[in-house]
Design a protein around this motif. Structure first.
Motif, PDB file in Angstrom:
ATOM      1  N   ARG A   1      16.114  54.998 -27.648  1.00  0.00           N
ATOM      2  CA  ARG A   1      16.331  54.557 -26.717  1.00  0.00           C
ATOM      3  C   ARG A   1      15.447  53.124 -26.874  1.00  0.00           C
ATOM      4  O   ARG A   1      16.138  52.309 -26.210  1.00  0.00           O
TER       5      ARG A   1
ATOM      6  N   GLU B   1      16.185  51.766 -29.772  1.00  0.00           N
ATOM      7  CA  GLU B   1      16.606  51.025 -30.602  1.00  0.00           C
ATOM      8  C   GLU B   1      18.055  50.912 -29.949  1.00  0.00           C
ATOM      9  O   GLU B   1      19.300  49.786 -30.162  1.00  0.00           O
ATOM     10  N   ARG B   2      18.183  51.652 -28.175  1.00  0.00           N
ATOM     11  CA  ARG B   2      19.766  51.241 -27.697  1.00  0.00           C
ATOM     12  C   ARG B   2      19.370  50.060 -26.983  1.00  0.00           C
ATOM     13  O   ARG B   2      20.226  48.798 -26.762  1.00  0.00           O
ATOM     14  N   ASP B   3      18.192  49.948 -26.418  1.00  0.00           N
ATOM     15  CA  ASP B   3      17.648  49.029 -25.322  1.00  0.00           C
ATOM     16  C   ASP B   3      17.977  47.622 -26.422  1.00  0.00           C
ATOM     17  O   ASP B   3      18.482  46.559 -25.469  1.00  0.00           O
TER      18      ASP B   3
ATOM     19  N   TRP C   1      19.741  46.994 -28.648  1.00  0.00           N
ATOM     20  CA  TRP C   1      21.272  46.419 -28.838  1.00  0.00           C
ATOM     21  C   TRP C   1      21.830  46.031 -27.818  1.00  0.00           C
ATOM     22  O   TRP C   1      22.846  45.083 -27.593  1.00  0.00           O
ATOM     23  N   ARG C   2      21.523  46.373 -26.167  1.00  0.00           N
ATOM     24  CA  ARG C   2      22.041  46.010 -24.974  1.00  0.00           C
ATOM     25  C   ARG C   2      22.135  44.063 -25.414  1.00  0.00           C
ATOM     26  O   ARG C   2      20.819  43.633 -25.411  1.00  0.00           O
ATOM     27  N   THR C   3      22.729  43.781 -23.973  1.00  0.00           N
ATOM     28  CA  THR C   3      22.127  42.239 -24.203  1.00  0.00           C
ATOM     29  C   THR C   3      23.268  42.580 -22.982  1.00  0.00           C
ATOM     30  O   THR C   3      23.242  43.025 -21.876  1.00  0.00           O
ATOM     31  N   PRO C   4      22.466  41.547 -22.020  1.00  0.00           N
ATOM     32  CA  PRO C   4      21.693  41.094 -20.385  1.00  0.00           C
ATOM     33  C   PRO C   4      22.756  41.504 -19.867  1.00  0.00           C
ATOM     34  O   PRO C   4      24.204  41.149 -20.151  1.00  0.00           O
TER      35      PRO C   4
ATOM     36  N   ASP D   1      24.309  44.473 -19.576  1.00  0.00           N
ATOM     37  CA  ASP D   1      25.079  45.509 -19.417  1.00  0.00           C
ATOM     38  C   ASP D   1      24.468  46.634 -18.608  1.00  0.00           C
ATOM     39  O   ASP D   1      23.684  46.700 -18.695  1.00  0.00           O
ATOM     40  N   GLU D   2      25.326  47.825 -18.518  1.00  0.00           N
ATOM     41  CA  GLU D   2      24.918  49.286 -18.105  1.00  0.00           C
ATOM     42  C   GLU D   2      24.938  50.180 -18.682  1.00  0.00           C
ATOM     43  O   GLU D   2      24.844  50.401 -19.922  1.00  0.00           O
ATOM     44  N   ALA D   3      23.502  50.614 -18.406  1.00  0.00           N
ATOM     45  CA  ALA D   3      23.053  51.775 -18.620  1.00  0.00           C
ATOM     46  C   ALA D   3      23.389  52.985 -19.355  1.00  0.00           C
ATOM     47  O   ALA D   3      24.142  53.110 -18.663  1.00  0.00           O
TER      48      ALA D   3
END
Length: 90
Positions: A77, A79-81, A83-86, A88-90
């Motif tokens: 989780r 790592e995923r977070d 890589w997310r940009t503001p 982005d949907e979960a």
């Protein structure tokens, strides 16, 4: 782009037909669209359940303790977070 459709005949019980008609009215779509959506949703849920089962099997074969599984999930989780940009949907 032309939409290809295939005509098919199925026998449904009265209760199922009533539910399809209710959904068609509620969603304001044709009964065939209700069936398309229901099949799509069932297929997606089934695929998701299969992925979860495969993950659990992998974790079991790796002989991970419940604590190790929790740590693994938390790391994934994070790592995923990262890589997310503001936006982005979960």
């Amino acid at each position: 782009m032309a939409v290809t459709s295939v005509r098919a005949t199925y026998s449904l019980d009265a209760e199922t037909m009533r539910r399809i008609e209710n959904l068609a009215r509620r969603w304001d779509v044709a009964k065939s669209e209700v069936l398309r959506r229901a099949v799509r949703m069932a297929d997606e849920q089934s695929a998701g359940a299969e992925r979860v089962a495969l993950l659990r099997e992998l974790q079991q074969r790796a002989n991970l303790t419940p604590e190790q599984v929790e740590t693994w999930v938390a790391e994934v989780r994070a790592e995923r977070d990262a890589w997310r940009t503001p936006g982005d949907e979960a």
